[in-house]
Design an enzyme around this catalytic site. Sequence first.
Site, PDB file in Angstrom:
ATOM      1  N   GLU A  56       7.231  -0.108   5.354  1.00 55.42           N
ATOM      2  CA  GLU A  56       6.333  -0.457   4.264  1.00 55.42           C
ATOM      3  C   GLU A  56       4.952  -0.652   4.873  1.00 55.42           C
ATOM      4  O   GLU A  56       4.828  -1.136   6.009  1.00 55.42           O
ATOM      5  CB  GLU A  56       6.758  -1.758   3.593  1.00 55.42           C
ATOM      6  CG  GLU A  56       8.058  -1.679   2.809  1.00 55.42           C
ATOM      7  CD  GLU A  56       7.835  -1.144   1.403  1.00 55.42           C
ATOM      8  OE1 GLU A  56       8.798  -0.639   0.812  1.00 55.42           O
ATOM      9  OE2 GLU A  56       6.701  -1.234   0.911  1.00 55.42           O
ATOM     10  N   ASP A  76       0.957  17.374   9.963  1.00 56.22           N
ATOM     11  CA  ASP A  76       1.043  17.079   8.529  1.00 56.22           C
ATOM     12  C   ASP A  76      -0.346  16.821   7.946  1.00 56.22           C
ATOM     13  O   ASP A  76      -0.529  15.902   7.153  1.00 56.22           O
ATOM     14  CB  ASP A  76       1.954  15.877   8.292  1.00 56.22           C
ATOM     15  CG  ASP A  76       2.416  15.769   6.829  1.00 56.22           C
ATOM     16  OD1 ASP A  76       2.437  16.817   6.139  1.00 56.22           O
ATOM     17  OD2 ASP A  76       2.741  14.650   6.388  1.00 56.22           O
ATOM     18  N   ALA A  96      10.139   6.243   4.879  1.00 55.46           N
ATOM     19  CA  ALA A  96      11.582   6.348   5.070  1.00 55.46           C
ATOM     20  C   ALA A  96      12.171   5.061   5.622  1.00 55.46           C
ATOM     21  O   ALA A  96      13.263   4.655   5.243  1.00 55.46           O
ATOM     22  CB  ALA A  96      11.893   7.519   6.007  1.00 55.46           C
ATOM     23  N   PHE A  97      11.450   4.413   6.537  1.00 58.66           N
ATOM     24  CA  PHE A  97      11.967   3.155   7.072  1.00 58.66           C
ATOM     25  C   PHE A  97      10.833   2.171   7.334  1.00 58.66           C
ATOM     26  O   PHE A  97      10.843   1.422   8.299  1.00 58.66           O
ATOM     27  CB  PHE A  97      12.794   3.378   8.344  1.00 58.66           C
ATOM     28  CG  PHE A  97      12.191   4.336   9.330  1.00 58.66           C
ATOM     29  CD1 PHE A  97      11.319   3.888  10.309  1.00 58.66           C
ATOM     30  CD2 PHE A  97      12.509   5.691   9.282  1.00 58.66           C
ATOM     31  CE1 PHE A  97      10.767   4.761  11.231  1.00 58.66           C
ATOM     32  CE2 PHE A  97      11.956   6.578  10.199  1.00 58.66           C
ATOM     33  CZ  PHE A  97      11.089   6.108  11.182  1.00 58.66           C
ATOM     34  N   LEU A 107       0.810  -1.211   0.000  1.00 56.98           N
ATOM     35  CA  LEU A 107       0.000   0.000   0.000  1.00 56.98           C
ATOM     36  C   LEU A 107       0.844   1.262   0.000  1.00 56.98           C
ATOM     37  O   LEU A 107       0.375   2.319  -0.390  1.00 56.98           O
ATOM     38  CB  LEU A 107      -0.939   0.014   1.216  1.00 56.98           C
ATOM     39  CG  LEU A 107      -1.962  -1.113   1.291  1.00 56.98           C
ATOM     40  CD1 LEU A 107      -2.815  -0.961   2.537  1.00 56.98           C
ATOM     41  CD2 LEU A 107      -2.829  -1.126   0.048  1.00 56.98           C
ATOM     42  N   GLY A 108       2.074   1.164   0.470  1.00 58.10           N
ATOM     43  CA  GLY A 108       2.896   2.366   0.490  1.00 58.10           C
ATOM     44  C   GLY A 108       4.260   2.117   1.077  1.00 58.10           C
ATOM     45  O   GLY A 108       4.531   1.070   1.666  1.00 58.10           O
ATOM     46  N   THR A 109       5.137   3.085   0.889  1.00 58.70           N
ATOM     47  CA  THR A 109       6.488   3.012   1.424  1.00 58.70           C
ATOM     48  C   THR A 109       6.820   4.311   2.129  1.00 58.70           C
ATOM     49  O   THR A 109       6.319   5.371   1.772  1.00 58.70           O
ATOM     50  CB  THR A 109       7.527   2.788   0.305  1.00 58.70           C
ATOM     51  OG1 THR A 109       7.438   3.867  -0.630  1.00 58.70           O
ATOM     52  CG2 THR A 109       7.278   1.475  -0.411  1.00 58.70           C
TER      53      THR A 109
END
Length: 374
Positions: free
Chosen positions: A33, A141, A30-31, A26-28
């Site tokens: 998944e 954010d 900085a450190f 679904l996404g990645t």
Amino acid sequence: MPGAVEGPRWKQAEDIRDIYDFRDVLGTGAFSEVILAEDKRTQKLVAIKCIAKKALEGKEGSMENEIAVLHKIKHPNIVALDDIYESGGHLYLIMQLVSGGELFDRIVEKGFYTERDASRLIFQVLDAVKYLHDLGIVHRDLKPENLLYYSLDEDSKIMISDFGLSKMEDPGSVLSTACGTPGYVAPEVLAQKPYSKAVDCWSIGVIAYILLCGYPPFYDENDAKLFEQILKAEYEFDSPYWDDISDSAKDFIRHLMEKDPEKRFTCEQALQHPWIAGDTALDKNIHQSVSEQIKKNFAKSKWKQAFNATAVVRHMRKLQLGTSQEGQGQTGSHGELLTPTAGGPAAGCCCRDCCVEPGSELPPAPPPSSRAMD
């Protein structure tokens, strides 16, 4: 991993795949998944945030902060942390899955969209962020990409996701770390001044602005000029895009996008504004204008967002098609899982047999192609 985080003890799992079937990336980050997975025992779909411990060296405090924030949160409009597992090399955050897709996608797909629809959306965001602020949590954010629909139902609620930059406030404290997404950050953040919960209220104002016209209040190809616009709080309600928008909506936005954080509306004040609490939001259909601007200014190829909500939506629609169609291979456009973007999972992701490499984050999203397009 240090164990200073408040909350339940982390469960041990030699192989997380013994507990969950991994379905899609679904996404990645900085450190980490994020994986779409199914609980083998209950068949419940979840989102698993997989973090490689070796990628956290020197960043343990940041990860613990996110977990501490998530553990405190129980709100119907905020994605929940259901469980935590730990293996020798990874930490796994079992997150509530939201399957209704992204905010902009839903607006574009609608045939009818009004100020009142936007007001209802912003009410949910304000209520959730007020809850966070009452707990002493600043999200830092807030942006449309972090607002996802809970389900495919037409009347689905909106959910706030992604607490990677959230921060717990100590009583009476101010924050000073510059973070967030440039187009949505408050002037005091760019000015590198100490800031507080008011930064979230600014971001909600920016989101409300976009929901009513389809383009961002600040835009320039040159970052320095973009930052200058934000620092001065220079924005307009351009004609013809704002001609059919009520004065009440504009007044609401002005109070949230107030340059001085001391004068800026709090969430509580914003919730009492007539555009939210009263009956001043108009019922006129503004779908054509807003959806056209969203498609021009927030094209998928430019978002590069870290969460592939489309994969979840397609998976849920596939389930709705029924097993008979799946058995015949009739997947179609709604019955087919997206393959991982950019040629597959990021090197070293937890859906392979190795770890996430430190610093392998996605590139920042470029700005929209135009502030307002004809």
